[in-house]
Scaffold this active site. Structure first.
Site, short mmCIF file in Angstrom:
data_model
loop_
_atom_site.label_atom_id
_atom_site.label_comp_id
_atom_site.label_asym_id
_atom_site.label_seq_id
_atom_site.Cartn_x
_atom_site.Cartn_y
_atom_site.Cartn_z
N GLY A 87 -48.67 34.81 136.39
CA GLY A 87 -47.27 34.49 136.56
C GLY A 87 -47.00 33.58 137.74
N HIS A 93 -30.61 65.98 173.94
CA HIS A 93 -32.02 66.21 174.26
C HIS A 93 -32.71 67.06 173.19
CE1 HIS A 93 -31.58 64.10 177.96
NE2 HIS A 93 -30.68 64.96 178.42
N VAL A 103 -59.62 41.89 135.80
CA VAL A 103 -60.69 41.05 136.31
C VAL A 103 -60.27 39.59 136.20
CG1 VAL A 103 -63.09 40.33 136.06
CG2 VAL A 103 -62.45 42.72 135.62
N LYS A 104 -60.08 38.96 137.35
CA LYS A 104 -59.75 37.53 137.37
C LYS A 104 -60.21 36.86 138.65
CE LYS A 104 -54.97 38.95 138.38
NZ LYS A 104 -53.61 38.96 137.84
N LYS A 111 -61.73 38.55 157.23
CA LYS A 111 -63.02 38.61 157.91
C LYS A 111 -63.44 37.21 158.36
CE LYS A 111 -67.84 40.05 157.45
NZ LYS A 111 -68.79 40.91 156.73
N GLU A 118 -23.31 58.56 172.70
CA GLU A 118 -24.36 57.54 172.58
C GLU A 118 -24.48 57.01 171.15
OE1 GLU A 118 -26.37 56.07 174.69
OE2 GLU A 118 -26.49 57.29 176.50
#
Length: 534
Positions: free
Chosen positions: A48, A286, A77-78, A149, A338
């Site tokens: 695609g 806290h 598988v390609k 790598k 806060e």
């Protein structure tokens, strides 16, 4: 372990001649493909992605044109071929590598842009087992790892930020630098690690392995923090793949950047407020709640939560379980706060909060499932602890009354409310509550007696602040998140004014504790469930 080859130094600048692109998400593809084409870079792609590039009117080769093998086995598988991986792994300036590439007709691939099959989103969307398996990418991670790598020559892109960096470098002088390729490789290895962690975690769930031999945790950087708990500590905030409404996925509408402690407190507050079905408000300071209440609406719930400990509430974090309106916002902004976290806020509420420039407003578009599955983690030196989320939910039917006096229906409701809050208070925890409102909370003490005393002090001060002649704990229910090991903690609760007590039970001295309750004429229930929070 193989010895490191004596390769020549990697060049600083590499001028790419070929790019391999394979994407599930095609966003940004056209601009990048045109840039590469205009710079004379050959485009190679698959399926695609190749069709999309061709659709832009750009020349593009199919991977099959390089390998001489067609895509097969439903696309499984390609790219798993020496021509592809040789082009990625070959060290261009190493004589034997260069000869192998020449002998076998392997052309160098200098840029790889791969985003992997959408395994995570398939699982998040509730895909079937078969759909999830088919979305486990094999060739993509292999190419990413090969190119990374060989970062001395190959620039690997795994996200839009990586592509943007490469495009900027190429537009500047037509090359990628070694420093850039190293940064990209580090990012790419992190991506494949996260992908593998998602797959392995999902598979462990499928086979119901609660403690797999190896466990990986991955996260995407959501925000770098100015510091951690303290200014001398570093800090960063990562978002995991867990789709759970809360601080990690909230939209910050306004206010200063969130800090490490803000995030921790907002999470604690929101997880607790999600426990309640009625309009509820939780105020956290806290990591511990200092006030929790339900009400007819959020404004009433907030006012009642604030009554419990208005001193500690200053500068705290507020969580609610309903969308906020203007009246709610005006009530909440009466004192310095806060963070406010809520499932929504209308325009009037946002306008009120906007006048408080430093207040952080977080909108989540939902509440977490307080009783749903999930895991929580804690680091220790050299490792980490993993446990299931505390999904406990008690009803009146779960209680075992162990005293002669039976609790009234009102006392039972107060006990269940108090125990729900205690589940979210740091141990040792004692909570006094009455009529859907905390009266006093004692948290984090080394013995239960002192927690009961501290909670009683808070309740007495709260009563004084309301102009009452008595403590808010008068006639309350007292919850202990673990058993009373001695009667002393129970006696402190009785002295504070509690008329009903809820605790897990299970102490060697349960009989002594029950006898003290009977002597005082109070009701006591055992849950059989401990809710420690360390």
């Amino acid at each position: 372990m193989p010895a490191a080859p004596d390769f020549p130094p990697s060049p600083d600048a590499v001028r790419p001649v070929r790019a391999l692109i394979s994407l599930s998400d095609k966003a940004g593809l056209e601009d990048a493909a045109r840039t590469l084409h205009d710079l004379g870079v050959e485009l190679v792609s698959t399926g695609g992605t190749r069709a999309a590039i061709a659709g832009f009117g750009l020349p593009v080769k199919d991977v099959a044109d390089l390998t001489g093998f067609p895509e097969m086995m439903d696309g499984r598988v390609k790219t798993l071929h020496p021509v592809v991986h040789g082009g990625l792994l070959g060290v261009r300036d190493a004589a034997d590598h260069a000869k192998a590439m020449s002998d076998h007709g392997i052309g160098a691939i200098d840029i790889v842009w791969i985003d992997l099959y959408p395994f995570e989103s398939t699982v998040a969307a509730g895909g079937t087992f078969e759909a999830a398996v088919e979305n486990i990418d094999i060739g993509g991670p292999a190419m990413i790892r090969s190119g990374s790598k060989n970062h001395g020559y190959v620039a690997v892109c795994v996200d839009a930020a990586s592509v943007a960096e490469v495009m900027a470098a190429l537009k500047a002088d037509g090359t990628t630098s070694l420093a850039l390729r190293k940064r990209l490789a580090a990012r790419a290895f992190a991506r494949t690690a996260a992908y593998d962690a998602a797959v392995s975690g999902w598979f462990a769930d499928q086979v119901e392995d609660a403690a797999p031999a190896r466990k990986s945790i991955s996260g995407a950087l959501a925000q770098t923090l100015r510091y951690g708990e303290n200014p001398h500590q570093t800090g960063a905030f990562y978002r995991t793949a867990e789709v759970r409404p809360g601080v990690a996925r909230a939209e910050q509408v306004q206010g200063k950047e969130l800090g490490y402690n803000n995030i921790a407190d907002a999470d604690a507050a929101y997880e607790l407020v999600a426990e309640f079905e009625a309009p509820a408000c939780v105020i956290v300071k806290h990591a511990n709640p200092c006030g929790v209440a339900v009400g007819a609406d959020l404004s009433e719930a907030y006012a009642r939560a604030l009554e419990c400990d208005s001193v500690s509430a200053f500068g705290g974090v507020i969580a609610v379980n309903r969308p906020l309106n203007g009246a709610d916002a005006r009530a909440i902004t009466d004192i310095f706060t806060e963070v406010v976290i809520a499932p929504g806020a209308d325009e009037d509420a946002r306008a009120v909060f906007a006048a408080k420039k430093n207040l952080r407003l977080l909108i989540t578009d939902g509440l977490p499932d307080a009783h749903g599955p999930g895991e929580v983690f804690r680091s220790v030196a050299g490792g980490f602890l993993v446990q299931g989320r505390d999904r406990s939910r008690l009803t009146a039917a779960d209680l075992r009354i162990v005293t002669r006096r039976q609790p009234t229906p009102t006392e039972i409701a107060d006990m269940l409310f108090a125990f729900t809050v205690a589940k979210h208070v740091k141990s040792n925890a004692i909570v006094y509550a009455k009529d859907g409102q905390t009266a006093g909370i004692g948290a984090g003490q080394m013995n239960r007696r002192d927690s009961a005393r501290i909670a009683a002090i808070r309740a007495r001060e709260a009563g004084e602040a309301k102009g009452l002649a008595h403590s808010l704990a008068e006639g309350s229910a007292c919850a202990s998140e673990a058993f009373f090991p001695f009667a002393d903690g129970l006696l402190e609760a009785i002295g504070a004014g509690a008329t009903a007590v809820i605790q897990p039970g299970g102490s060697m001295r349960d009989a002594e504790v029950i006898a003290a309750a009977d002597e005082a004429g109070i009701a006591m229930a055992f849950t059989g469930v401990r809710v420690f929070r360390h």
